[in-house]
Scaffold this active site. Structure first.
Site, PDB file in Angstrom:
ATOM      1  N   TYR A  63      30.212  10.821  -0.750  1.00  0.00           N
ATOM      2  CA  TYR A  63      30.636   9.998   0.396  1.00  0.00           C
ATOM      3  C   TYR A  63      29.435   9.153   0.856  1.00  0.00           C
ATOM      4  O   TYR A  63      29.077   9.122   2.027  1.00  0.00           O
ATOM      5  CB  TYR A  63      31.123  10.843   1.577  1.00  0.00           C
ATOM      6  CG  TYR A  63      32.113  11.926   1.242  1.00  0.00           C
ATOM      7  CD1 TYR A  63      33.478  11.647   1.164  1.00  0.00           C
ATOM      8  CD2 TYR A  63      31.703  13.237   1.019  1.00  0.00           C
ATOM      9  CE1 TYR A  63      34.397  12.650   0.873  1.00  0.00           C
ATOM     10  CE2 TYR A  63      32.603  14.238   0.724  1.00  0.00           C
ATOM     11  CZ  TYR A  63      33.953  13.940   0.650  1.00  0.00           C
ATOM     12  OH  TYR A  63      34.856  14.946   0.362  1.00  0.00           O
TER      13      TYR A  63
ATOM     14  N   GLU B  91      31.057   6.969  -3.873  1.00  0.00           N
ATOM     15  CA  GLU B  91      31.781   6.445  -2.716  1.00  0.00           C
ATOM     16  C   GLU B  91      33.093   5.810  -3.177  1.00  0.00           C
ATOM     17  O   GLU B  91      33.127   5.115  -4.200  1.00  0.00           O
ATOM     18  CB  GLU B  91      30.920   5.404  -1.985  1.00  0.00           C
ATOM     19  CG  GLU B  91      31.614   4.553  -0.959  1.00  0.00           C
ATOM     20  CD  GLU B  91      32.252   5.358   0.172  1.00  0.00           C
ATOM     21  OE1 GLU B  91      33.386   5.035   0.544  1.00  0.00           O
ATOM     22  OE2 GLU B  91      31.605   6.313   0.655  1.00  0.00           O
TER      23      GLU B  91
ATOM     24  N   CYS C  86      30.566  14.736  11.374  1.00  0.00           N
ATOM     25  CA  CYS C  86      30.950  14.153  12.666  1.00  0.00           C
ATOM     26  C   CYS C  86      32.026  14.998  13.340  1.00  0.00           C
ATOM     27  O   CYS C  86      32.595  14.582  14.358  1.00  0.00           O
ATOM     28  CB  CYS C  86      31.431  12.714  12.488  1.00  0.00           C
ATOM     29  SG  CYS C  86      32.884  12.540  11.429  1.00  0.00           S
TER      30      CYS C  86
END
Length: 380
Positions: free
Chosen positions: A241, A262, A340
């Site tokens: 990622y 990615e 996150c």
């Protein structure tokens, strides 16, 4: 931080607005520690002090819904009635965005870009997406319903460039559907340059219109620097990622061979351009456009051994069961997990009991909210 929009009830997006900043940091740290304390392997996890942010003026990207009329456009959010609330003076934005947004409102009028009206489903211009680089350069993206206004955008682009000397990239994105999707798949760049250089620490990254990038550059620089300092020794590194290559390009160096993976081909093209400018060849760092999980799981079929270090920076859902299972069985000695969403991080850690968290740090990417980034160092 004091915000007139919040005090007036016009915008409540920053749910912690008005809360003392030290209290915000402490609450975020406590939340992360509580969630990871429930993971059996995290008993010895040592927390470093959180990395703070500026309370205001830290956000380098503005995502503005365009509403109102051609003569009086609003740039901000939509209210419950579908009408626009103007937030062009939001205190989170950088100085350059404060300067640019009123000029762009004038451009809407000058180019006769009819704001899209959600209740009636009429109009053309849906969003303005504006990014400022640390050097004051700007990328402006106009999200349109159709190509109908593109000729007028081209016609008035010289005026906009004169008003905004830092304008480097301008593109139009087509999103014809009436649904809560920020942008569409089709993008057309109208300027000579197609990428926005973004200096982060000692690395210059390139941002293309459809590439994701952190909006808090100072904290992003701290995140990449922390990963570089935590990475153990030389060897092979996978950055899964990888986006535009933030982690990969910070970790590339003598004795390391880095591969970034990615899904976005645009982001990979940006990362490759940055690598070339840094003088890094394919033997030092290379990038692959593909699904991170499928690429990692398929390593054995390609005859490729697992690396020494894996960096993962997944979306909010986390790495998921399949990639967590592969990491658990892979024999990889170290994983740096940037998350996150601490809840999905905790689930993933529980699925990788052989990889024990030894240290972690909260990085406050999003002051005035409960959102955050946390970096955890896992060792086998």
């Amino acid at each position: 931080m004091q915000c007139d929009y919040f005090d007036a009830g016009a915008c409540r997006s920053c749910t912690w607005m008005g809360r003392p900043y030290a209290e915000q940091l402490a609450a975020t740290q406590a939340h992360c520690a509580e969630l990871l304390a429930a993971v059996p392997t995290a008993a010895d996890l040592a927390w470093l002090p959180p990395v703070p942010s500026r309370e205001a003026g830290f956000r380098s990207k503005a995502k503005m819904v365009v509403a109102g009329t051609v003569e009086a456009p609003t740039l901000g959010i939509l209210g419950p009635d579908g009408r626009g609330t103007d937030l062009r003076h939001c205190g989170l934005h950088t100085t350059g965005l404060h300067v640019a947004l009123p000029v762009l409102a004038g451009f809407v009028t000058r180019a006769a870009l009819t704001p899209y009206d959600v209740p009636t489903r009429r109009g053309e211009l849906k969003h303005l997406l504006v990014t400022e680089s640390p050097d004051g350069e700007l990328m402006v993206r106009l999200v349109l319903r159709s190509r109908e206004p593109v000729a007028r955008v081209r016609k008035h682009l010289p005026w906009l460039a004169e008003q905004l000397p830092g304008l480097t990239v301008l593109s139009v994105n087509l999103q014809p559907e009436h649904k809560a999707v920020l942008e569409g798949e089709v993008e057309e760049v109208l300027t000579a340059r197609a990428t926005l250089p973004m200096r982060v620490g000692d690395v210059r990254l390139h941002l293309r219109p459809q590439s994701f990038f952190q909006t808090n550059l100072a904290v992003a620089a701290a995140l990449y620097d922390r990963a570089r300092s935590w990475a153990a020794g030389e060897g092979r590194v996978w950055d899964l990622y990888c986006g535009v290559g933030g982690f990969a390009l910070h970790l590339a160096g003598p004795g390391r061979q880095v591969v970034g993976v990615e899904l976005s081909a645009e982001a990979v093209a940006s990362a490759e351009q940055s690598a070339r400018e840094q003088g890094l060849g394919p033997g030092q760092v290379r990038f692959v456009a593909g699904d991170a999980t499928a690429w990692a799981v398929g390593a054995a079929a390609r005859g490729e051994q697992p690396p020494d270090l894996v960096v993962v920076n997944p979306p909010r859902r986390g790495v998921g069961e399949e990639l967590a299972a592969w990491l658990e069985a892979s024999g990889v000695r170290q994983v740096l997990y940037s998350s996150c969403n601490t809840a999905s991080l905790a689930r993933d850690l529980a699925a990788m009991p052989s990889l024990r968290p030894v240290r972690g740090q909260v990085l406050d990417m999003f002051p005035q909210t409960a959102h955050h980034e946390v970096l955890v160092d896992l060792r086998r």
